[in-house]
Design a protein around this motif. Structure first.
Motif, PDB file in Angstrom:
ATOM      1  N   GLU A 137       0.833  -1.205   0.000  1.00 12.70           N
ATOM      2  CA  GLU A 137       0.000   0.000   0.000  1.00 12.70           C
ATOM      3  C   GLU A 137       0.869   1.257   0.000  1.00 12.70           C
ATOM      4  N   CYS A 138       1.943   1.206   0.762  1.00 15.23           N
ATOM      5  CA  CYS A 138       2.881   2.317   0.821  1.00 15.23           C
ATOM      6  C   CYS A 138       3.504   2.552  -0.559  1.00 15.23           C
ATOM      7  N   TYR A 139       3.906   1.468  -1.221  1.00 11.84           N
ATOM      8  CA  TYR A 139       4.481   1.523  -2.566  1.00 11.84           C
ATOM      9  C   TYR A 139       3.510   2.215  -3.531  1.00 11.84           C
ATOM     10  N   LEU A 140       2.248   1.785  -3.506  1.00 13.88           N
ATOM     11  CA  LEU A 140       1.240   2.368  -4.396  1.00 13.88           C
ATOM     12  C   LEU A 140       1.002   3.845  -4.075  1.00 13.88           C
ATOM     13  N   ARG A 141       0.949   4.169  -2.788  1.00 11.61           N
ATOM     14  CA  ARG A 141       0.712   5.559  -2.376  1.00 11.61           C
ATOM     15  C   ARG A 141       1.865   6.467  -2.807  1.00 11.61           C
ATOM     16  N   LEU A 142       3.095   5.991  -2.650  1.00 10.05           N
ATOM     17  CA  LEU A 142       4.255   6.784  -3.050  1.00 10.05           C
ATOM     18  C   LEU A 142       4.251   7.044  -4.557  1.00 10.05           C
ATOM     19  N   LYS A 143       3.857   6.036  -5.344  1.00  7.06           N
ATOM     20  CA  LYS A 143       3.754   6.217  -6.792  1.00  7.06           C
ATOM     21  C   LYS A 143       2.651   7.214  -7.134  1.00  7.06           C
ATOM     22  N   ASP A 144       1.510   7.117  -6.440  1.00  4.23           N
ATOM     23  CA  ASP A 144       0.395   8.041  -6.685  1.00  4.23           C
ATOM     24  C   ASP A 144       0.801   9.480  -6.371  1.00  4.23           C
ATOM     25  N   ILE A 145       1.490   9.655  -5.262  1.00  2.00           N
ATOM     26  CA  ILE A 145       1.920  11.005  -4.877  1.00  2.00           C
ATOM     27  C   ILE A 145       2.878  11.561  -5.918  1.00  2.00           C
ATOM     28  N   ARG A 146       3.789  10.723  -6.402  1.00  2.00           N
ATOM     29  CA  ARG A 146       4.730  11.178  -7.431  1.00  2.00           C
ATOM     30  C   ARG A 146       3.977  11.605  -8.689  1.00  2.00           C
ATOM     31  N   ALA A 147       2.954  10.861  -9.074  1.00  2.00           N
ATOM     32  CA  ALA A 147       2.166  11.224 -10.257  1.00  2.00           C
ATOM     33  C   ALA A 147       1.511  12.593 -10.062  1.00  2.00           C
ATOM     34  N   VAL A 148       1.014  12.846  -8.865  1.00  2.00           N
ATOM     35  CA  VAL A 148       0.401  14.149  -8.572  1.00  2.00           C
ATOM     36  C   VAL A 148       1.454  15.248  -8.612  1.00  2.00           C
ATOM     37  N   VAL A 149       2.612  14.990  -8.023  1.00  2.00           N
ATOM     38  CA  VAL A 149       3.692  15.981  -7.993  1.00  2.00           C
ATOM     39  C   VAL A 149       4.129  16.330  -9.413  1.00  2.00           C
ATOM     40  N   GLU A 150       4.277  15.319 -10.248  1.00  2.00           N
ATOM     41  CA  GLU A 150       4.783  15.549 -11.598  1.00  2.00           C
ATOM     42  C   GLU A 150       3.730  16.121 -12.540  1.00  2.00           C
ATOM     43  N   SER A 151       2.459  15.772 -12.327  1.00  2.00           N
ATOM     44  CA  SER A 151       1.419  16.256 -13.231  1.00  2.00           C
ATOM     45  C   SER A 151       0.779  17.550 -12.736  1.00  2.00           C
ATOM     46  N   GLY A 152       0.780  17.732 -11.433  1.00  2.00           N
ATOM     47  CA  GLY A 152       0.128  18.900 -10.855  1.00  2.00           C
ATOM     48  C   GLY A 152      -1.373  18.733 -10.717  1.00  2.00           C
ATOM     49  N   LEU A 153      -1.886  17.564 -11.107  1.00  2.00           N
ATOM     50  CA  LEU A 153      -3.320  17.300 -11.013  1.00  2.00           C
ATOM     51  C   LEU A 153      -3.623  16.619  -9.691  1.00  2.00           C
ATOM     52  N   VAL A 154      -4.517  17.193  -8.930  1.00  2.00           N
ATOM     53  CA  VAL A 154      -4.880  16.636  -7.638  1.00  2.00           C
ATOM     54  C   VAL A 154      -6.179  15.855  -7.802  1.00  2.00           C
ATOM     55  N   LEU A 155      -6.128  14.563  -7.464  1.00  2.86           N
ATOM     56  CA  LEU A 155      -7.308  13.724  -7.537  1.00  2.86           C
ATOM     57  C   LEU A 155      -8.136  13.913  -6.270  1.00  2.86           C
ATOM     58  N   VAL A 156      -9.439  13.964  -6.413  1.00  2.00           N
ATOM     59  CA  VAL A 156     -10.322  14.172  -5.268  1.00  2.00           C
ATOM     60  C   VAL A 156     -10.788  12.810  -4.759  1.00  2.00           C
ATOM     61  N   ASP A 157     -10.520  12.561  -3.490  1.00  2.00           N
ATOM     62  CA  ASP A 157     -10.942  11.338  -2.821  1.00  2.00           C
ATOM     63  C   ASP A 157     -11.808  11.775  -1.643  1.00  2.00           C
ATOM     64  N   ASP A 158     -13.087  11.388  -1.648  1.00  3.99           N
ATOM     65  CA  ASP A 158     -14.037  11.852  -0.621  1.00  3.99           C
ATOM     66  C   ASP A 158     -13.540  11.606   0.796  1.00  3.99           C
ATOM     67  N   HIS A 159     -12.923  10.454   1.039  1.00  2.45           N
ATOM     68  CA  HIS A 159     -12.418  10.126   2.366  1.00  2.45           C
ATOM     69  C   HIS A 159     -11.344  11.123   2.788  1.00  2.45           C
ATOM     70  N   ARG A 160     -10.470  11.436   1.872  1.00  8.96           N
ATOM     71  CA  ARG A 160      -9.377  12.362   2.194  1.00  8.96           C
ATOM     72  C   ARG A 160      -9.862  13.801   2.278  1.00  8.96           C
ATOM     73  N   VAL A 161     -10.903  14.145   1.526  1.00  5.86           N
ATOM     74  CA  VAL A 161     -11.442  15.499   1.567  1.00  5.86           C
ATOM     75  C   VAL A 161     -11.899  15.835   2.980  1.00  5.86           C
ATOM     76  N   LYS A 162     -12.568  14.908   3.648  1.00  5.29           N
ATOM     77  CA  LYS A 162     -13.034  15.139   5.022  1.00  5.29           C
ATOM     78  C   LYS A 162     -11.858  15.356   5.961  1.00  5.29           C
ATOM     79  N   ALA A 163     -10.789  14.591   5.798  1.00  2.18           N
ATOM     80  CA  ALA A 163      -9.602  14.757   6.633  1.00  2.18           C
ATOM     81  C   ALA A 163      -8.962  16.126   6.383  1.00  2.18           C
TER      82      ALA A 163
END
Length: 136
Positions: free
Chosen positions: A57-83
Motif C-alpha cells: 500500500e505504501c508503494y502504491l501511495r508513493l507512486k500516486d503522490i509522485r504522479a500528482v507531484v509531476e502532473s500537478g493534477l490533484v485527484l479528489v478522494d471523498d475520504h481524504r477530503v473530510k480529513a
C-alpha cells in the motif's frame, strides 16, 4: 523580479521534488514484484496514522503522490477530503498571520513532507532488496 530568498526557496523545493521523484523511480525500477511487499508492515513510529499500512500500500501511495507531484493534477478522494477539511479548520488562525510567515510555515512543511516521502521510498526499496535477498 524575484528576491534572492524566493529563488533559493524555489531551488530548494525543486531539488527536494527531484530527489523524491528519483527515489520513487528507483523504487519502481527495483521492485519488480510489488506483491512481495504485501503483508510486510511498514517499520514506522506506532504514533503515525499509517502504522497499519503494509509496504505494498505504501508503494502504491508513493507512486500516486509522485504522479500528482509531476502532473500537478490533484485527484479528489471523498475520504481524504473530510480529513483535509478538519485540518483546514485547525489551520484557520494561521491564515490571519502575515503572508510571509504563512509562506515560510508552508515551505517548511512541504520540505519536511517531501523529505519524509523520499526516505519512505528509499526504505521500501531497501526492504524489497532485503526480501529478495539482494542486500549485503
Amino acid at each position: 523580479m524575484q528576491s534572492a530568498e524566493g529563488k533559493l526557496a524555489r531551488s530548494c523545493v525543486l531539488q527536494a521534488l527531484r530527489c523524491y521523484s528519483t527515489a520513487v523511480q528507483d523504487m519502481e525500477q527495483t521492485v519488480m514484484l510489488p506483491s512481495l511487499l504485501r503483508e510486510v508492515l511498514c517499520e514506522e513510529d506506532p504514533d503515525q496514522a499509517a502504522a497499519d499500512e503494509d509496504l505494498y500500500e505504501c508503494y502504491l501511495r508513493l507512486k500516486d503522490i509522485r504522479a500528482v507531484v509531476e502532473s500537478g493534477l490533484v485527484l479528489v478522494d471523498d475520504h481524504r477530503v473530510k480529513a483535509h477539511q478538519a485540518l483546514d479548520r485547525t489551520l484557520e488562525p494561521l491564515l490571519e498571520a502575515e503572508p510571509e510567515a504563512v509562506f515560510h510555515f508552508h515551505l517548511k512543511g512541504l520540505l519536511s513532507v517531501i523529505g519524509n516521502l523520499t526516505k519512505k521510498s528509499q526504505a521500501v526499496t531497501a526492504k524489497y532488496l532485503d526480501i529478495v535477498g539482494l542486500t549485503n
